[in-house]
Design a protein around this motif. Structure first.
Motif, mmCIF file in Angstrom:
data_model
loop_
_atom_site.group_PDB
_atom_site.id
_atom_site.type_symbol
_atom_site.label_atom_id
_atom_site.label_comp_id
_atom_site.label_asym_id
_atom_site.label_seq_id
_atom_site.Cartn_x
_atom_site.Cartn_y
_atom_site.Cartn_z
ATOM 1 N N LYS A 263 0.852 -1.185 0.000
ATOM 2 C CA LYS A 263 0.000 0.000 0.000
ATOM 3 C C LYS A 263 0.886 1.233 0.000
ATOM 4 C CE LYS A 263 -4.212 -1.818 2.101
ATOM 5 N NZ LYS A 263 -5.232 -1.599 3.141
ATOM 6 N N PHE A 264 0.318 2.339 -0.495
ATOM 7 C CA PHE A 264 1.119 3.560 -0.546
ATOM 8 C C PHE A 264 0.239 4.769 -0.247
ATOM 9 C CE2 PHE A 264 -0.746 3.394 -4.721
ATOM 10 C CZ PHE A 264 -0.942 4.727 -5.073
ATOM 11 N N ALA A 265 0.906 5.846 0.139
ATOM 12 C CA ALA A 265 0.253 7.142 0.329
ATOM 13 C C ALA A 265 1.024 8.171 -0.469
ATOM 14 C CB ALA A 265 0.240 7.519 1.812
ATOM 15 N N LEU A 266 0.305 9.127 -1.051
ATOM 16 C CA LEU A 266 0.933 10.147 -1.883
ATOM 17 C C LEU A 266 0.988 11.484 -1.160
ATOM 18 C CD1 LEU A 266 -0.464 9.712 -5.514
ATOM 19 C CD2 LEU A 266 1.885 9.353 -4.725
ATOM 20 N N LEU A 267 2.090 12.186 -1.371
ATOM 21 C CA LEU A 267 2.218 13.555 -0.881
ATOM 22 C C LEU A 267 1.254 14.439 -1.663
ATOM 23 C CD1 LEU A 267 3.750 15.903 0.608
ATOM 24 C CD2 LEU A 267 5.326 15.890 -1.341
ATOM 25 N N LYS A 268 0.344 15.100 -0.942
ATOM 26 C CA LYS A 268 -0.620 15.980 -1.595
ATOM 27 C C LYS A 268 -0.164 17.441 -1.541
ATOM 28 C CE LYS A 268 -3.585 12.572 -2.203
ATOM 29 N NZ LYS A 268 -3.867 12.022 -3.539
ATOM 30 N N GLU B 191 4.686 17.627 7.133
ATOM 31 C CA GLU B 191 3.286 17.395 7.479
ATOM 32 C C GLU B 191 2.833 16.023 6.972
ATOM 33 O OE1 GLU B 191 1.068 20.654 5.941
ATOM 34 O OE2 GLU B 191 1.898 22.116 7.364
ATOM 35 N N PHE B 192 3.243 15.682 5.767
ATOM 36 C CA PHE B 192 2.905 14.377 5.182
ATOM 37 C C PHE B 192 3.444 13.223 6.022
ATOM 38 C CE2 PHE B 192 4.480 11.159 1.944
ATOM 39 C CZ PHE B 192 3.257 10.540 1.760
ATOM 40 N N LEU B 193 4.717 13.308 6.394
ATOM 41 C CA LEU B 193 5.341 12.225 7.154
ATOM 42 C C LEU B 193 4.847 12.174 8.591
ATOM 43 C CD1 LEU B 193 9.011 12.481 5.841
ATOM 44 C CD2 LEU B 193 7.172 10.981 5.052
ATOM 45 N N ARG B 194 4.544 13.340 9.139
ATOM 46 C CA ARG B 194 4.024 13.367 10.517
ATOM 47 C C ARG B 194 2.675 12.661 10.581
ATOM 48 N NH1 ARG B 194 3.777 19.157 12.703
ATOM 49 N NH2 ARG B 194 2.051 19.243 11.225
ATOM 50 N N GLU B 195 1.825 12.885 9.586
ATOM 51 C CA GLU B 195 0.536 12.199 9.535
ATOM 52 C C GLU B 195 0.735 10.688 9.424
ATOM 53 O OE1 GLU B 195 -2.942 13.644 9.362
ATOM 54 O OE2 GLU B 195 -1.635 14.957 10.540
ATOM 55 N N LEU B 196 1.665 10.289 8.579
ATOM 56 C CA LEU B 196 1.945 8.857 8.431
ATOM 57 C C LEU B 196 2.450 8.244 9.729
ATOM 58 C CD1 LEU B 196 3.719 8.641 4.949
ATOM 59 C CD2 LEU B 196 1.414 7.895 5.508
ATOM 60 N N SER B 197 3.294 8.986 10.444
ATOM 61 C CA SER B 197 3.920 8.437 11.655
ATOM 62 C C SER B 197 2.919 8.184 12.763
ATOM 63 C CB SER B 197 5.032 9.370 12.145
ATOM 64 O OG SER B 197 4.498 10.592 12.603
ATOM 65 N N VAL B 198 1.763 8.842 12.719
ATOM 66 C CA VAL B 198 0.730 8.606 13.743
ATOM 67 C C VAL B 198 -0.433 7.806 13.174
ATOM 68 C CG1 VAL B 198 1.332 10.651 15.076
ATOM 69 C CG2 VAL B 198 -0.363 10.855 13.260
ATOM 70 N N GLY B 199 -0.209 7.204 12.009
ATOM 71 C CA GLY B 199 -1.206 6.296 11.458
ATOM 72 C C GLY B 199 -2.351 6.957 10.735
ATOM 73 N N ARG B 200 -2.189 8.227 10.349
ATOM 74 C CA ARG B 200 -3.250 8.904 9.612
ATOM 75 C C ARG B 200 -2.854 9.076 8.148
ATOM 76 N NH1 ARG B 200 -3.821 12.290 14.430
ATOM 77 N NH2 ARG B 200 -2.632 13.952 13.433
#
Length: 440
Positions: A368-373, A383-392
């Motif tokens: 699975k992947f998430a994209l930088l918006k 902000e992108f990585l901080r959201e990922l680090s807390v599972g959002r």
């Protein structure tokens, strides 16, 4: 840890601190009820009331500091919840009956008095009262529903995740210097009396895995290895010291829960870790080895070199390196490729030939992947990585459910790009005067 008894962790630590012996901590004038083997069965086991019982030792430092809070809680709960105390140093048979191996240990005796549960809350009177009322509420609800089970706090008595004591390295007077002082690794060493809490063992296992053995948790039985205890001024147990090569040992003064210990170990690891590698995807092996070895791999697709030149590309790489350094505690993998060089990979990550620079965070285990918006900047990526680090953050499956074919390419040479050289056209033999002017 051998066969020594594992002390119970309470409020983050089992206190075995040595103090001069003192008399019992409670008296008849207190609202705390003194319990002994003589009256325990009648007062507690045969009682319809909910009981909070502290098992203590008069010489225990944490027990002494708890005493005024325990008395205050007992007064506040008078007539509502029974609050008692057992001098388990004096009445060892009673402490042994309830598995007490460290002080202080608090037990909650609810509806099922033969199945007491450990209290794991804070040491303030407010926290104790809150836990008592919560337990009482559970007891009343169980009676209302016709059930007779004991109090349940809804919490596990230990934090999730067990540990194998083999991952705690046992040290002695003879082995200490060879293993610790001459090591390039970071060591967290607990000096203990035989009351070592299982949290240390649980933390050791996870720290070993997360730091790949670069931070080691060890233990010294200071009652046996007295030379080491004297050398490092150990006055009470447990004492934890941090050893790093070329530096004097420092006391660890953080919390003693498994999560506290792991967090400090990871801080030490990140402080001493080399800068993360930022690798160009020049082959399938680079992509797979990086993404398979890390929880997440952060992949950036940078504009073509002809669009940015070397200085523009280096500015993007600098941003990535700063973010890699900032988040190095996460131990993610960091990769980049040039736009168009790995077009199949771009398509599988929903990047698809436009919008450069782009960034995707990929979990190779789940595909699975998430994209930088946001913007490809320190602030946007942070902000992108901080959201990922807390599972959002929203995720999507990698196209095709697996990484596509990766093309082998030459690594960037660090230079500005050059346009392809076109073949020269020789016009020397063309007589322009012969052209029909009507065709011009």
């Amino acid at each position: 840890m051998g066969a020594r008894g594992a002390g119970r962790l309470w409020w983050g630590t089992v206190s075995c601190t040595l103090f001069l012996a003192v008399n019992g901590l409670y008296s008849a004038s207190d609202d705390v009820i003194e319990l002994t083997p003589t009256n325990f069965n009648k007062e507690v086991i045969q009682s319809e009331s909910l009981w909070l019982v502290e098992f203590y030792a008069p010489w225990c430092g944490h027990c002494q500091r708890l005493t005024p809070e325990w008395k205050k809680a007992a007064t506040a709960l008078k007539g509502v919840v029974k609050v008692g105390a057992v001098d388990a140093d004096k009445h060892q048979s009673l402490g042994g009956q309830y598995g007490v191996r460290g002080f202080p240990t608090i037990k909650i005796f609810g509806a099922n008095k033969h199945k007491a549960e450990d209290y794991q809350g804070g040491r303030t009177s407010d926290a104790i009262v809150e836990a008592a009322l919560s337990a009482l509420r559970s007891l009343v609800k169980e009676r209302l529903s016709g059930r007779s089970g004991g109090y349940s706090s809804g919490r596990q008595s230990r934090e999730s995740g067990g540990g194998d004591k083999k991952d705690v390295i046992e040290l002695t007077d003879d082995s200490f210097d060879k293993n610790v002082i001459n090591s390039d690794d970071v060591w967290m060493v607990e000096f203990y009396a035989p009351c070592l809490e299982p949290e240390w063992a649980a933390a050791a296992t996870e720290v070993k895995e997360q730091t790949k053995g670069k931070v080691k948790l060890a233990a010294v039985d200071a009652t046996v290895n007295q030379m080491l205890a004297g050398r490092y001024g150990i006055r009470g147990f447990p004492t934890i010291k941090i050893f790093q090569k070329g530096e004097d040992p420092v006391d660890y003064d953080g919390g003693r829960t498994r999560s506290d210990i792991i967090a400090r170990a990871l801080d030490l690891f990140s402080d001493n870790a080399p800068p993360p590698e930022l690798l160009e995807i020049i082959s399938e092996d680079v992509l797979k080895s990086t993404c398979d070895a890390h929880q997440l791999c952060i992949i950036s697709v940078l504009p073509h070199i002809l669009d940015t030149g070397a200085s523009g590309r280096n500015s993007y790489l600098d941003v990535m390196l700063k973010m890699a350094e900032k988040y190095k505690k996460k131990m993610w993998g960091w990769l980049w490729t040039e736009a168009g060089a790995q077009s199949d990979l771009e398509s599988s990550l929903g990047i698809g030939g436009f919008g450069y620079p782009a960034m995707a965070a990929v979990n190779a285990r789940k595909m699975k992947f998430a994209l930088l918006k946001g913007s490809f900047s320190e602030q946007g990526i942070n902000e992108f990585l901080r959201e990922l680090s807390v599972g959002r953050g929203s995720t999507a499956p990698v196209g095709g459910g697996a990484f596509p074919k990766i093309h082998s390419v030459e690594p960037w040479d660090g230079k500005d790009g050059e346009l392809p050289v076109e073949d020269d056209i020789d016009l020397s033999d063309v007589d322009l005067d012969d052209w029909d002017k009507d065709e011009l």
